[in-house]
Design a protein around this motif. Sequence first.
Motif, PDB file in Angstrom:
ATOM      1  N   PHE A 151      86.355  25.627  66.630  1.00 39.15           N
ATOM      2  CA  PHE A 151      87.047  24.350  66.485  1.00 39.15           C
ATOM      3  C   PHE A 151      88.314  24.263  67.356  1.00 39.15           C
ATOM      4  O   PHE A 151      89.269  23.584  67.017  1.00 39.15           O
ATOM      5  CB  PHE A 151      87.393  24.079  65.016  1.00 39.15           C
ATOM      6  CG  PHE A 151      86.175  23.854  64.163  1.00 39.15           C
ATOM      7  CD1 PHE A 151      85.546  22.618  64.153  1.00 39.15           C
ATOM      8  CD2 PHE A 151      85.635  24.881  63.402  1.00 39.15           C
ATOM      9  CE1 PHE A 151      84.402  22.405  63.372  1.00 39.15           C
ATOM     10  CE2 PHE A 151      84.496  24.684  62.621  1.00 39.15           C
ATOM     11  CZ  PHE A 151      83.880  23.452  62.603  1.00 39.15           C
ATOM     12  N   MET A 193      81.335  22.653  68.238  1.00 38.61           N
ATOM     13  CA  MET A 193      82.712  22.825  67.779  1.00 38.61           C
ATOM     14  C   MET A 193      82.862  24.053  66.893  1.00 38.61           C
ATOM     15  O   MET A 193      83.820  24.812  67.015  1.00 38.61           O
ATOM     16  CB  MET A 193      83.175  21.574  67.030  1.00 38.61           C
ATOM     17  CG  MET A 193      83.423  20.373  67.911  1.00 38.61           C
ATOM     18  SD  MET A 193      84.292  19.029  67.049  1.00 38.61           S
ATOM     19  CE  MET A 193      83.053  18.555  65.827  1.00 38.61           C
ATOM     20  N   LEU A 224      86.340  19.628  71.382  1.00 38.60           N
ATOM     21  CA  LEU A 224      86.277  18.220  70.972  1.00 38.60           C
ATOM     22  C   LEU A 224      85.759  17.346  72.108  1.00 38.60           C
ATOM     23  O   LEU A 224      85.056  16.355  71.875  1.00 38.60           O
ATOM     24  CB  LEU A 224      87.662  17.734  70.531  1.00 38.60           C
ATOM     25  CG  LEU A 224      88.160  18.214  69.164  1.00 38.60           C
ATOM     26  CD1 LEU A 224      89.628  17.839  68.989  1.00 38.60           C
ATOM     27  CD2 LEU A 224      87.322  17.618  68.040  1.00 38.60           C
ATOM     28  N   PHE A 235      82.464  15.036  71.807  1.00 40.72           N
ATOM     29  CA  PHE A 235      82.483  13.598  72.073  1.00 40.72           C
ATOM     30  C   PHE A 235      81.415  13.225  73.093  1.00 40.72           C
ATOM     31  O   PHE A 235      80.708  12.215  72.924  1.00 40.72           O
ATOM     32  CB  PHE A 235      83.853  13.163  72.590  1.00 40.72           C
ATOM     33  CG  PHE A 235      83.858  11.747  73.107  1.00 40.72           C
ATOM     34  CD1 PHE A 235      83.840  10.668  72.227  1.00 40.72           C
ATOM     35  CD2 PHE A 235      83.849  11.494  74.467  1.00 40.72           C
ATOM     36  CE1 PHE A 235      83.822   9.363  72.697  1.00 40.72           C
ATOM     37  CE2 PHE A 235      83.832  10.197  74.952  1.00 40.72           C
ATOM     38  CZ  PHE A 235      83.823   9.126  74.060  1.00 40.72           C
ATOM     39  N   PRO A 247      90.479  22.849  70.373  1.00 36.67           N
ATOM     40  CA  PRO A 247      90.534  21.457  70.854  1.00 36.67           C
ATOM     41  C   PRO A 247      89.644  21.157  72.054  1.00 36.67           C
ATOM     42  O   PRO A 247      89.111  20.042  72.159  1.00 36.67           O
ATOM     43  CB  PRO A 247      92.017  21.277  71.200  1.00 36.67           C
ATOM     44  CG  PRO A 247      92.729  22.221  70.289  1.00 36.67           C
ATOM     45  CD  PRO A 247      91.822  23.418  70.172  1.00 36.67           C
TER      46      PRO A 247
END
Length: 212
Positions: free
Chosen positions: A103, A98, A108, A112, A105
């Motif tokens: 960072f 990230m 993400l 995950f 989106p």
Amino acid sequence: MPTNSKTQPTIISFVKDLPNLFSLAGLACSILAIYFSIIGVYYAVMIGMIWAVGFDWADGLVARKMKGRTGNDRTFGGQLDVLIDIVSYGVTPAILLMSYGKFEPIFLIGAFIIVATSAIRLSYFSTFGLTDAKYTGLALDNNSIILVFIFIFESFISEGIFTIILYISTMLLAILNVSEIKTPKLSGNPINVYILALYTIFITSVYGWKLL
């Protein structure tokens, strides 16, 4: 039947167990790697990540050589290892990805997947363990060993291209972590632990020089 409170060991008493101290030292390295990921000092991240693996492998070697460890010591140490592994091999690379991706989106999703596959793998291993001295899927510690090597080439490639390489590499590793391939337990061989020690010194030297 509940354990008698007078004979049940205290929580903090397990910290004095030498293999657990090695495990906690590895956790400290991972926390440093997370910190340096957040502030963008990626060469320091690589040093933290490889030392986390080094301490992880060393704690197993020390535990096997120690005499007089109780069943509680081994059970507690095993649980501690699993919980630290999710930080070292799940959360740490996820934050690295990230951070390197500014960072955005889309990163993400990758973060995950890294953490989720790590949790799934560790839960599976806790349930089924080794089969014929082999793992099912790629062990998580291999992710860090591979990623710190890939990152050596970061300075020779444009940031945009390397971001894609890092994203693809972490996703491929995540797939291998939960695959059905059989891989040997490298950390179980003392010779491999010594080879990792040399690799850790090499990686530390390379990135230490880059930090100058």
